[in-house]
Design a protein around this motif. Structure first.
Motif, PDB file in Angstrom:
ATOM      1  N   SER A  24      -2.568   0.955  12.207  1.00  0.00           N
ATOM      2  CA  SER A  24      -1.617   1.108  11.094  1.00  0.00           C
ATOM      3  C   SER A  24      -0.232   1.407  11.647  1.00  0.00           C
ATOM      4  O   SER A  24       0.314   2.476  11.437  1.00  0.00           O
ATOM      5  CB  SER A  24      -2.063   2.206  10.134  1.00  0.00           C
ATOM      6  OG  SER A  24      -2.265   3.403  10.835  1.00  0.00           O
ATOM      7  N   SER A  38       3.270   1.012   3.925  1.00  0.00           N
ATOM      8  CA  SER A  38       2.422   2.098   4.420  1.00  0.00           C
ATOM      9  C   SER A  38       1.027   1.996   3.828  1.00  0.00           C
ATOM     10  O   SER A  38       0.031   2.163   4.533  1.00  0.00           O
ATOM     11  CB  SER A  38       2.981   3.463   4.021  1.00  0.00           C
ATOM     12  OG  SER A  38       4.190   3.704   4.589  1.00  0.00           O
ATOM     13  N   SER A  86      -0.974  -0.700   5.287  1.00  0.00           N
ATOM     14  CA  SER A  86      -1.449  -0.276   6.603  1.00  0.00           C
ATOM     15  C   SER A  86      -2.636   0.656   6.489  1.00  0.00           C
ATOM     16  O   SER A  86      -3.571   0.583   7.273  1.00  0.00           O
ATOM     17  CB  SER A  86      -0.351   0.475   7.343  1.00  0.00           C
ATOM     18  OG  SER A  86       0.570  -0.400   7.830  1.00  0.00           O
ATOM     19  N   ARG A  87      -2.554   1.551   5.505  1.00  0.00           N
ATOM     20  CA  ARG A  87      -3.663   2.494   5.348  1.00  0.00           C
ATOM     21  C   ARG A  87      -4.945   1.741   5.010  1.00  0.00           C
ATOM     22  O   ARG A  87      -6.011   2.058   5.522  1.00  0.00           O
ATOM     23  CB  ARG A  87      -3.337   3.507   4.248  1.00  0.00           C
ATOM     24  CG  ARG A  87      -4.306   4.671   4.194  1.00  0.00           C
ATOM     25  CD  ARG A  87      -3.984   5.635   3.078  1.00  0.00           C
ATOM     26  NE  ARG A  87      -2.561   5.796   2.867  1.00  0.00           N
ATOM     27  CZ  ARG A  87      -1.778   6.524   3.645  1.00  0.00           C
ATOM     28  NH1 ARG A  87      -2.289   7.181   4.641  1.00  0.00           N
ATOM     29  NH2 ARG A  87      -0.498   6.605   3.403  1.00  0.00           N
ATOM     30  N   SER A 125      -5.676  -1.291   5.897  1.00  0.00           N
ATOM     31  CA  SER A 125      -6.181  -1.972   7.098  1.00  0.00           C
ATOM     32  C   SER A 125      -6.795  -0.968   8.068  1.00  0.00           C
ATOM     33  O   SER A 125      -7.785  -1.259   8.743  1.00  0.00           O
ATOM     34  CB  SER A 125      -5.073  -2.791   7.758  1.00  0.00           C
ATOM     35  OG  SER A 125      -4.233  -1.980   8.518  1.00  0.00           O
ATOM     36  N   ASP A 126      -6.234   0.241   8.113  1.00  0.00           N
ATOM     37  CA  ASP A 126      -6.782   1.287   8.983  1.00  0.00           C
ATOM     38  C   ASP A 126      -8.197   1.662   8.543  1.00  0.00           C
ATOM     39  O   ASP A 126      -9.139   1.687   9.354  1.00  0.00           O
ATOM     40  CB  ASP A 126      -5.854   2.502   8.908  1.00  0.00           C
ATOM     41  CG  ASP A 126      -6.233   3.592   9.891  1.00  0.00           C
ATOM     42  OD1 ASP A 126      -7.307   4.184   9.694  1.00  0.00           O
ATOM     43  OD2 ASP A 126      -5.482   3.841  10.833  1.00  0.00           O
ATOM     44  N   ARG A 153      -9.079  -7.436   6.330  1.00  0.00           N
ATOM     45  CA  ARG A 153      -7.964  -6.946   7.129  1.00  0.00           C
ATOM     46  C   ARG A 153      -7.072  -8.102   7.551  1.00  0.00           C
ATOM     47  O   ARG A 153      -5.849  -7.964   7.623  1.00  0.00           O
ATOM     48  CB  ARG A 153      -8.503  -6.222   8.369  1.00  0.00           C
ATOM     49  CG  ARG A 153      -7.434  -5.512   9.136  1.00  0.00           C
ATOM     50  CD  ARG A 153      -7.976  -4.791  10.332  1.00  0.00           C
ATOM     51  NE  ARG A 153      -8.264  -5.712  11.427  1.00  0.00           N
ATOM     52  CZ  ARG A 153      -8.549  -5.313  12.668  1.00  0.00           C
ATOM     53  NH1 ARG A 153      -8.615  -4.039  12.944  1.00  0.00           N
ATOM     54  NH2 ARG A 153      -8.792  -6.180  13.608  1.00  0.00           N
ATOM     55  N   TRP A 200      -3.118  -8.420   7.264  1.00  0.00           N
ATOM     56  CA  TRP A 200      -2.266  -8.633   8.434  1.00  0.00           C
ATOM     57  C   TRP A 200      -1.429  -9.893   8.298  1.00  0.00           C
ATOM     58  O   TRP A 200      -0.321  -9.962   8.809  1.00  0.00           O
ATOM     59  CB  TRP A 200      -3.118  -8.645   9.719  1.00  0.00           C
ATOM     60  CG  TRP A 200      -3.404  -7.264  10.196  1.00  0.00           C
ATOM     61  CD1 TRP A 200      -3.165  -6.106   9.502  1.00  0.00           C
ATOM     62  CD2 TRP A 200      -3.964  -6.862  11.438  1.00  0.00           C
ATOM     63  NE1 TRP A 200      -3.541  -5.021  10.243  1.00  0.00           N
ATOM     64  CE2 TRP A 200      -4.046  -5.452  11.433  1.00  0.00           C
ATOM     65  CE3 TRP A 200      -4.416  -7.554  12.557  1.00  0.00           C
ATOM     66  CZ2 TRP A 200      -4.539  -4.727  12.505  1.00  0.00           C
ATOM     67  CZ3 TRP A 200      -4.917  -6.831  13.626  1.00  0.00           C
ATOM     68  CH2 TRP A 200      -4.982  -5.438  13.599  1.00  0.00           C
ATOM     69  N   SER A 214      -5.088   3.317  -2.673  1.00  0.00           N
ATOM     70  CA  SER A 214      -3.952   2.640  -2.045  1.00  0.00           C
ATOM     71  C   SER A 214      -3.619   1.357  -2.795  1.00  0.00           C
ATOM     72  O   SER A 214      -2.449   1.031  -2.990  1.00  0.00           O
ATOM     73  CB  SER A 214      -4.262   2.307  -0.591  1.00  0.00           C
ATOM     74  OG  SER A 214      -4.350   3.474   0.153  1.00  0.00           O
ATOM     75  N   GLY A 264      -3.229   7.153   8.786  1.00  0.00           N
ATOM     76  CA  GLY A 264      -4.580   6.731   8.459  1.00  0.00           C
ATOM     77  C   GLY A 264      -5.606   7.842   8.646  1.00  0.00           C
ATOM     78  O   GLY A 264      -6.553   7.963   7.881  1.00  0.00           O
TER      79      GLY A 264
END
Lengths: 434, 143
Positions: free
Chosen positions: A64, A96, A99-100, A102-103, A128, A132, A261, A374
């Motif tokens: 992330s 953000s 990203s969270r 994907s984390d 993911r 991305w 999220s 994350g």
């Protein structure tokens, strides 16, 4: 019996060594040895300028990276007293939260794979990948994003972002439901996680654990709610908490956090303001060398109405998007390329930010800024001595205290449970060893 | 207590080196303060200034939701400070890291070893007099 797990073990997410004293299958004692991926992040940040630190922050939590970028930028802005435009704050929230997701996808997917649920891993990595791809369209990179700047972000969102993002979120939500049907009530998965790796509220707090680890024990501590940054106070979302503090609770907390999220991103997309646009209808798009030549020969009349042709990785940085995503401050503000090529004031301003010995110069002082990463609270503590280089940059990695208390959790469980518990830590060696 | 300030919204208190353990216990146990979560412990090397080092802690109270930064000046000639790992177990690894990176010795620490660097490493890399270009390759274990 002394058993060495690591430094390179297939189920270790990074390089780490766990020395286990085992009695049969039971873990009697263990010692955790870290530092195999130490790269000297903090020392490097002291030798580079503030802007040069952003690529280093990508490599902290490399699943992330955007959260790290924004955390660092936010702390420097706090030090300088900068206010970023509203649209930029929303962009930071959206990126953000992506990203969270994907984390957490990586964490849950990888730990499920280690327990034998390979399909879950493939489904989650598929989701993911969509995220991305979205990140790639915005930042120009999938992993080493370096998207944040002091006082803003690199460029504006692409024009078709809203629709694409919503469809990705919808697909991701479907994947999450699919995962739940696959493993949530799966006998093997449940038995291997339930009542394994139990953390009490007191233990988690005393070791300084934050994030899903602390929340799984029932403590409602989230930096986004406790000290709201960006525009999280305008967005309605819940903090999922567990009850027992075991691995299964952490799985549930992570799954629910991803859904929250998604909720946050959808609200942010609804609320995001357009921001000012510097647009001139008759402007042409011309290559930078042509524009620079016209400027050199004094043919500056009407030159600023044109837009400069920039390379695809810098998309969104043109003059018409510039005021939306950058703070209005000459101290940290690179003028748009159109102005740099066509007038001397902007060229000087550009020079003052870019050249060695100039750069972004926060006043003397210290600041601590924290974002919810994350794995928990990601903090940056920056001490400035008034020059263009930080005197001290400290990164508070969320994994570090969790790994510091892991031995307490592992002792008393079986050796096979190490994999399950360790998977739920979501250790990222990049931020653990810095 | 030496001084207090709250610049940029971060409440800061500077404590004398000899009193840190007492103050740490008070900060954790006083019901009004209740700093039960140690967020961070680190150090800053103010090279060529006196006192040379500063140990910096960031504390958070889960119940009251407030934050505090505690700073303790440490002399460069004798960089020692009492450990607070008995108050917050989280300090155990943080103090090991500070010892590894700055060479500040924590008196009474249960397990003061290097954590990020290898045991054979010489010097303390985050000190300002440690050059960034210096290399210490580890060829193999010595024993």
């Amino acid at each position: 019996m002394l058993l060495n797990m690591g430094p390179s073990h297939p189920a270790m997410h990074g390089v780490i060594r766990i020395k286990v004293i085992a009695d049969g299958e039971m873990v009697k004692d263990c010692d955790i040895d870290i530092g195999f991926l130490h790269r000297g992040f903090e020392k490097h940040c002291e030798t580079g300028t503030y802007t040069q630190c952003f690529p280093y922050t990508d490599r902290l939590n490399y699943v992330s990276p955007l959260i790290n970028n924004f955390g660092f930028a936010m702390t420097v802005e706090k030090l300088m007293g900068l206010k970023v435009p509203e649209r930029c704050e929303y962009i930071r929230v959206i990126m953000s939260e992506l990203s969270r997701i994907s984390d957490h996808l990586t964490c849950v997917g990888a730990s499920a794979m280690e327990l034998g649920a390979f399909t879950v891993f493939l489904y989650m990595i598929k989701a993911r990948e969509w995220i991305w791809e979205l990140v790639e369209e915005v930042t120009g990179a999938r992993l080493t994003t370096s998207y944040a700047r002091v006082g803003g972000v690199k460029g504006d969102l692409p024009s078709d972002f809203d629709g694409k993002c919503r469809s990705v979120l919808k697909q991701t939500a479907e994947v999450l439901d699919e995962i739940d049907t696959l493993v949530k009530r799966n006998r093997i998965f449940y038995d291997r996680l339930r009542d394994v790796g139990i953390v009490s509220k007191e233990l988690a707090a005393s070791y300084g654990m934050t994030g899903p680890f602390l929340r799984s024990t029932g403590v409602e501590y989230d930096v986004r709610k406790a000290t709201p940054y960006h525009v999280y106070d305008r967005i309605d979302f819940d903090i999922p908490v567990g009850r027992r503090g075991d691995n299964y609770d952490r799985y549930l907390v992570r799954m629910e956090e991803m859904r929250q999220s998604i909720r946050i991103v959808e609200q942010a997309l609804d609320q995001i303001p357009e921001g000012p646009t510097n647009v001139d209808a008759e402007g042409k798009i011309i290559p930078p060398n042509v524009m620079a030549d016209l400027g050199k020969f004094g043919k500056t009349a009407g030159l600023l109405k044109n837009e400069v042709l920039i390379e695809p990785t810098l998309e969104g940085t043109q003059k018409r998007f510039h005021d939306r995503v950058r703070a209005d401050s000459k101290e940290a503000w690179i003028p748009p390329k159109e102005q740099v090529y066509s007038n001397i004031e902007a060229l000087m301003n550009h020079f003052k930010i870019i050249m060695l010995g100039h750069g972004v110069r926060p006043p003397k002082g210290e600041a601590y800024g924290a974002v919810e990463g994350g794995n928990g609270e990601l903090g940056f503590y920056i001490v400035s001595d008034g020059t263009d280089r930080a005197w001290r940059v400290r990164c508070r990695p969320p994994c570090f205290p969790i790994m510091g208390g892991l031995h307490e959790i592992l002792v008393g469980d079986q050796i096979a449970d190490i994999i399950a518990t360790f998977g739920s830590v979501n250790m990222i060696a990049g931020e653990l060893d810095r | 207590m030496i001084s207090t300030h709250s610049r940029l919204g971060d409440d800061t208190v500077v404590i004398a080196n000899s009193k840190i353990l007492e103050v740490a216990r008070f900060l954790k146990e006083d019901p009004e303060l209740a700093f039960d979560l140690m967020i961070d412990l680190t150090a800053v090397d103010h090279w060529k200034n006196k006192p040379r080092f500063e140990v910096v802690m960031h504390l958070q109270s889960l119940e009251k939701n407030h934050r505090l930064r505690v700073k303790v000046p440490v002399e460069g000639s004798d960089p020692t400070i009492e450990t607070v790992s008995s108050v917050w177990p989280a300090a155990n690894w943080y103090e090991r890291e500070v010892y590894d990176m700055f060479g500040i010795v924590f008196k009474g620490h249960p397990d003061l070893r290097r954590i990020l660097m290898y045991p054979e490493f010489e010097g303390h890399p985050l000190r300002k007099d440690y050059p960034i270009t210096k290399r210490q390759p580890l060829v193999g274990p010595k024993d």
